[in-house]
Motif scaffolding. Structure first.
Motif, short mmCIF file in Angstrom:
data_model
loop_
_atom_site.label_atom_id
_atom_site.label_comp_id
_atom_site.label_asym_id
_atom_site.label_seq_id
_atom_site.Cartn_x
_atom_site.Cartn_y
_atom_site.Cartn_z
N LEU A 1 0.32 -1.12 0.20
CA LEU A 1 -0.31 -0.02 0.14
C LEU A 1 0.64 1.40 -0.02
O LEU A 1 0.22 2.28 -0.80
N LEU A 2 2.07 0.91 0.34
CA LEU A 2 2.68 2.41 0.36
C LEU A 2 3.31 2.54 -0.65
O LEU A 2 4.03 3.53 -1.39
N LEU A 3 3.96 1.81 -1.13
CA LEU A 3 3.93 1.83 -2.41
C LEU A 3 3.27 2.45 -3.56
O LEU A 3 3.54 2.89 -4.60
N ALA A 4 2.38 2.09 -3.25
CA ALA A 4 1.32 2.31 -4.36
C ALA A 4 0.38 3.51 -4.13
O ALA A 4 1.08 4.91 -5.24
N GLU A 5 0.84 4.80 -2.77
CA GLU A 5 0.89 5.50 -2.14
C GLU A 5 1.97 6.53 -3.08
O GLU A 5 1.86 7.13 -3.77
N ILE A 6 2.84 5.77 -3.53
CA ILE A 6 4.72 6.68 -4.01
C ILE A 6 4.31 7.01 -5.16
O ILE A 6 4.73 7.98 -5.78
N HIS A 7 3.58 6.04 -5.66
CA HIS A 7 3.40 5.83 -7.37
C HIS A 7 2.20 6.91 -7.53
O HIS A 7 2.37 6.75 -8.81
N THR A 8 1.40 6.53 -7.08
CA THR A 8 0.56 7.94 -7.18
C THR A 8 0.63 9.55 -7.09
O THR A 8 0.97 10.23 -7.87
N LYS A 9 1.39 9.62 -5.82
CA LYS A 9 1.38 10.73 -5.63
C LYS A 9 3.13 11.47 -6.58
O LYS A 9 3.29 12.59 -7.33
N SER A 10 3.62 10.43 -7.65
CA SER A 10 4.70 10.51 -8.26
C SER A 10 4.50 10.37 -9.70
O SER A 10 4.48 10.75 -10.80
N GLY A 11 2.70 10.44 -9.55
CA GLY A 11 1.89 10.58 -11.09
C GLY A 11 1.76 9.32 -11.84
O GLY A 11 1.70 9.50 -12.79
N ASN A 12 2.15 8.14 -11.56
CA ASN A 12 2.10 6.99 -12.18
C ASN A 12 1.42 6.15 -12.18
O ASN A 12 1.29 5.27 -10.92
N THR A 13 -0.13 6.25 -12.48
CA THR A 13 -1.39 5.62 -11.77
C THR A 13 -0.90 4.38 -11.91
O THR A 13 -1.73 3.23 -11.29
N VAL A 14 -0.54 4.28 -13.11
CA VAL A 14 -1.07 2.15 -13.92
C VAL A 14 -0.13 1.19 -13.03
O VAL A 14 -0.48 0.54 -12.52
N LEU A 15 1.14 2.34 -12.77
CA LEU A 15 1.81 0.94 -11.81
C LEU A 15 0.88 1.49 -10.37
O LEU A 15 1.40 0.34 -9.57
N ALA A 16 0.80 2.41 -9.97
CA ALA A 16 0.38 2.61 -8.41
C ALA A 16 -0.73 1.53 -8.32
O ALA A 16 -1.18 0.89 -7.48
N LEU A 17 -1.86 1.28 -9.76
CA LEU A 17 -3.09 0.12 -9.40
C LEU A 17 -2.64 -1.66 -9.12
O LEU A 17 -2.83 -1.88 -8.30
N ARG A 18 -1.24 -1.27 -10.06
CA ARG A 18 -1.68 -2.94 -9.63
C ARG A 18 -1.00 -3.37 -8.17
O ARG A 18 -1.11 -4.29 -7.01
N TYR A 19 -0.01 -2.21 -7.61
CA TYR A 19 0.45 -2.78 -5.82
C TYR A 19 -0.93 -1.87 -4.93
O TYR A 19 -1.08 -3.06 -4.16
#
Length: 922
Positions: free
Chosen positions: A751-769
């Motif tokens: 979930l932390l990895l998803a939050e990191i990628h969400t705030k960095s603008g990488n929505t698609v990568l955050a979705l799988r986490y």
């Protein structure tokens, strides 16, 4: 049957009894305990624990009201003083004055009319959280109702008779007190004449324990001569709790007094001295901070010189070094103990029978203690090697008890310490594979599961009830954090449920509680084997030192060991051993941990409160500090950091400062969270480094601390917007957790990895986490974390555009009950902001028709975030509020929201570290 029905027997065992003055006095105490129309803890109680202790005392009085002879008022007052609270003086005076004010039938009638208000239902049936209300169907409520009914059935002559009995009941107090003052305590007065008791500190417990009077001394006890006690007093310097040397005047007066009497002396039997050492060992295990390492070793060394054959002194020195984290002292004394006694004193065979010529349980017991010591100091490989050797020698010597305890120690090691592989170390691996007819080697978790079954089965066959309870707790812990898979699982029709079962955890915890009723069947629980009766004189002396010149003899019996004694004021010593109470308390701590994972905050708080209320006196400082940590964390999540830091200061005063203590770690955690919320990123980085100092460099040791350090480091880097570094730290943490099979922690890391990628603008990568985290949450029943992951998924849908607003809103409505019911301030505020964003992103939503559907959750979020001082998220909430008021044309409200937005942005960009009272100590 008709007579019983006419008597009105209730379900709690009360009948409509004859009203007596003692029952009237009990009703007076109940009225003080639960006064009507109170919203907080009533006067004069200073805390909830004080209020609860009076409730336990009244409960015991009502249970004894069916006895044939009721106690006089003086006994009731003495029992009230036995509770030992600061409010007892006020309660005593109020009780006496209230009883003396009853001088007419009208006074009695008014008193029972007021009692009706104690059990009256609140107006409208609405009950506030902190309101004190006595349930009419509870034990005390039924007792009051029976008393009121008995009074209503009295005739006028009966009321007058009761009034005269109350007068006689009150007048008996003065004569009783005069008799107590005539007690023959002259010997004690002469002994302690002119001595300041305040000069005697807790550090002199071991010396004062030996200063007693004894008339029966066997021949074997004369080996310990009086010169031992005198030399200890002359050669060892003890200090009081204030740091001042203890009064030599008190010691010399005791020695002179004892020399002047031919029938008095310092001699003690060997069994009594060993019982004293066992009691000191129990205190040392509970709280090592109360024993200074060097001064306590000086006493033990002097005892060893005067009684060289007392080998238990070496074992106590080993424990002293162990709990003070002195590896060399612990190792040296452990070797000394087993070189001279080994298992001869019978760690697992305690009995009064003379020892046989060939001792059993010598080398394997030494290996068991050695493995336990290595595990304590963080040497998992050495610990596993020693315990494996202990298993082999236990089997060779047919020492079943040692084998059972060694298997339990291995299970505890594999459960608490991260060991990725036991290939070539665990000697029973080949036998496990052969017995299960498997060609492939078993994983560490599969070995742990098989060992748990074997340890439980062996403890059951040997009737080791305490060990059975320990294994039940270990099984519950395993089922809490691991999916139990079948070892024989192959074929298309094999059932493989990849999910934990909370029902199994609850069942194991309930089965553990049977130890309270069956501990007497334990083969190791011999009568008085812990020296409880042989050391009762120590408790009497301690009670004498704390009382003011022995006011009465009843106070010598009022030194309670635990809350069980509140129900038996003049009974024998507590029949439940301390080890059994610790096991029972551990089950409540594990219950709190399980509900913490499952996401029920009220049940976490409830079980932690049960532990601190009922098991505090018999628990170790480590377990008790864990319960306080859970309560303080609950305050931080639901009440804010100011409430949590106020409670933390009280906890720091209660527990001695020890490296890697839970209280110290909790302080760093709270300071780090607050630093991130207030924008003090440099302070947050410094706190991460301080947590890293506490972590051991050994692989597999301090896994929880290592996980905590990396999680907080990644969150700090995320707040600094160093997304690549934060993702790298989180990814390495995920690999470490996966290696050591820490799947529950992996859900949080994903979930932390998803939050990191969400705030960095990488929505698609955050979705799988997010989806991977949801899968882990589903497998381990992490309901609250699952709701938080779903909230992150909603935010991802919103970031993809307004076309996904309805789908995001539908997902959010599914988890809102869980978040609003069990989530903390931050999670609730985040959910309310996301709810407002879902409506604002929906093209079909018309703000002019229903603006409160977005304003209400935003206002609630802003209020909760200001309590947490979370400037970034609070600024976002006020920004949305200002936009909404701008579209509605409400200029005044818009300017107010804009001003709040600017205030939080300014505080975030310019944090005032030097003015922060909470961070000044870091």
């Amino acid at each position: 049957m008709s007579r019983i029905a006419a008597a009105g027997v209730s379900k709690d065992g009360f009948a409509v009894f004859d009203l007596t003055p003692h029952k009237v006095a009990v009703c007076q105490l109940i009225q003080l305990f639960a006064p009507p129309s109170q919203q907080t803890v009533p006067f004069p109680f200073e805390s909830i624990s004080q209020h609860n202790r009076l409730g336990l005392f009244i409960f015991s009085l009502t249970r004894a009201c069916n006895d044939f002879v009721e106690p006089p008022l003086v006994d009731l007052v003495n029992q009230l003083n036995a509770v030992k609270d600061s409010v007892n003086g006020w309660l005593h005076e109020h009780l006496m004055s209230s009883l003396s004010e009853i001088s007419s039938p009208d006074d009695l009638f008014n008193f029972f009319e007021k009692l009706r208000g104690v059990i009256a239902t609140p107006d409208g049936g609405h009950l506030e959280d902190d309101q004190i209300f006595l349930d009419p169907n509870s034990h005390l409520g039924v007792f009051l109702r029976c008393c009121i009914l008995s009074f209503n059935q009295l005739t006028f002559e009966g009321v007058c008779h009761l009034l005269s009995n109350i007068s006689t009941y009150c007048n008996s107090v003065e004569s009783s007190y005069e008799l107590q003052e005539d007690l023959d305590e002259s010997g004690f007065h002469e002994l302690l004449e002119g001595v300041e008791l305040a000069e005697i500190g807790e550090g002199a417990t071991s010396v004062l324990a030996s200063i007693v009077f004894c008339t029966n001394c066997s021949d074997t006890s004369r080996k310990l001569s009086a010169r031992f006690y005198i030399q200890v007093l002359d050669d060892c310097e003890f200090k009081s709790t204030d740091g001042n040397p203890l009064s030599r005047k008190f010691v010399s007066s005791v020695i002179n007094n004892s020399r002047g009497d031919d029938h008095q002396g310092f001699l003690r039997t060997r069994w009594q001295v060993e019982g004293y050492l066992n009691m000191q060992a129990d205190i040392l295990e509970r709280d090592a901070g109360c024993f200074p390492l060097n001064s306590f070793n000086a006493v033990l060394n002097k005892l060893h010189q005067l009684a060289p054959d007392l080998h238990r002194v070496d074992y106590l020195q080993y424990l002293n070094g162990l709990f003070h984290n002195d590896y060399l002292v612990a190792m040296d004394n452990l070797h000394s103990y087993f070189d001279y006694s080994a298992g001869n004193e019978g760690i697992f065979n305690r009995s009064s029978v003379s020892p046989p010529d060939i001792y059993v349980g010598r080398y394997e017991t030494a290996l068991l203690c050695l493995g336990t010591m290595h595990c304590y100091f963080g040497h998992p490989k050495k610990a596993l090697e020693a315990l494996t050797e202990a298993v082999r020698f236990s089997q060779l010597s047919n020492d079943d008890a040692c084998l059972a305890y060694t298997l339990a120690a291995i299970c505890n090691l594999l459960s608490d310490v991260g060991i990725s592989s036991t290939a070539g170390i665990l000697g029973s691996q080949d036998s496990l594979e052969t017995s299960m007819s498997l060609g492939a080697p078993l994983t560490t978790q599969q070995q742990l599961l098989v060992l748990l079954h074997r340890s439980l089965k062996r403890a059951d066959s040997l009737k080791l009830v305490s060990l059975m309870a320990f294994n039940r707790l270990a099984s519950a812990k395993f089922d809490l954090k691991h999916v139990r898979r079948s070892l024989l699982c192959f074929g298309p029709k094999s059932s493989a449920t990849l999910r934990t079962c909370p029902v199994t955890v609850c069942k194991e915890l309930r089965l553990c509680s049977h130890v309270l009723s069956e501990f007497g069947n334990d083969g190791l629980s011999q009568p008085n084997d812990d020296g409880a009766f042989s050391t009762s004189w120590i408790k009497n002396l301690a009670a004498a030192s704390s009382s003011s010149w022995f006011e009465n003899k009843r106070k010598l019996r009022s030194s309670t060991v635990n809350d069980f004694d509140l129900f038996h004021f003049d009974a024998q010593p507590n029949p439940i051993p301390g080890s059994v109470l610790q096991l029972a308390g551990s089950s409540y701590l594990l219950r709190a941990t399980s509900w913490e994972l499952y996401g029920s905050a009220p049940l976490v708080r409830l079980n932690a409160l049960v532990y601190t209320t009922c098991f505090a006196n018999g628990s170790s400082s480590t377990d008790l500090s864990l319960a306080y940590v859970k309560l303080i964390q609950h305050l931080a999540v639901f009440k804010g950091y100011r409430e949590a830091f106020a409670a933390l200061k009280l906890a720091e005063k209660k527990f001695s400062p020890v490296s890697k203590s839970r209280i110290q770690l909790l302080k760093l955690q709270l300071l780090h969270e607050r630093a991130l919320h207030t924008g003090q990123l440099r302070v947050a980085q410094q706190i991460c480094e301080e947590i890293g100092v506490l972590v051991s460099s050994t692989s597999g040791v301090d896994m929880n601390l290592k996980t905590e350090e990396n999680l907080r480091l990644a969150r700090t880097l995320l707040a600094e917007k160093q997304y690549s570094k934060a993702a790298a730290v989180a990814h390495s943490l995920f690999c470490m957790c996966y290696k050591f099979n820490m799947q529950v922690e992996n859900a949080t890391v994903l979930l932390l990895l998803a939050e990191i990628h969400t705030k960095s603008g990488n929505t698609v990568l955050a979705l799988r986490y997010v989806l991977a985290s949801l899968s882990f949450c589903h497998s381990f029943n992490l309901d609250l974390l699952k709701a938080s992951a779903t909230l992150t998924l909603v935010e991802l849908w919103l970031s993809l555009g307004s076309n996904h607003a309805k789908r995001a809103l539908s997902l959010l409505h599914g988890v809102l009950p869980m978040i609003l019911g069990h989530g903390g301030l931050q999670l609730r505020a985040r959910a309310n902001i996301t709810l407002a964003k879902c409506h604002l992103s929906d093209p079909t939503y018309l703000m002019s028709e229903d603006p409160h559907i977005v304003l209400d959750p935003l206002n609630q979020a802003a209020e909760e975030l200001q309590i947490l001082e979370y400037h970034e998220m609070a600024a976002e909430a006020f920004y949305l509020i200002a936009l909404i008021y701008n579209q509605l044309g409400q200029v005044e409200e818009r300017e107010e929201a804009a001003f709040s937005f600017k205030k939080h942005i300014t505080a975030l960009e310019n944090p005032q570290v030097e003015l922060d009272p909470f961070l000044s100590e870091v």
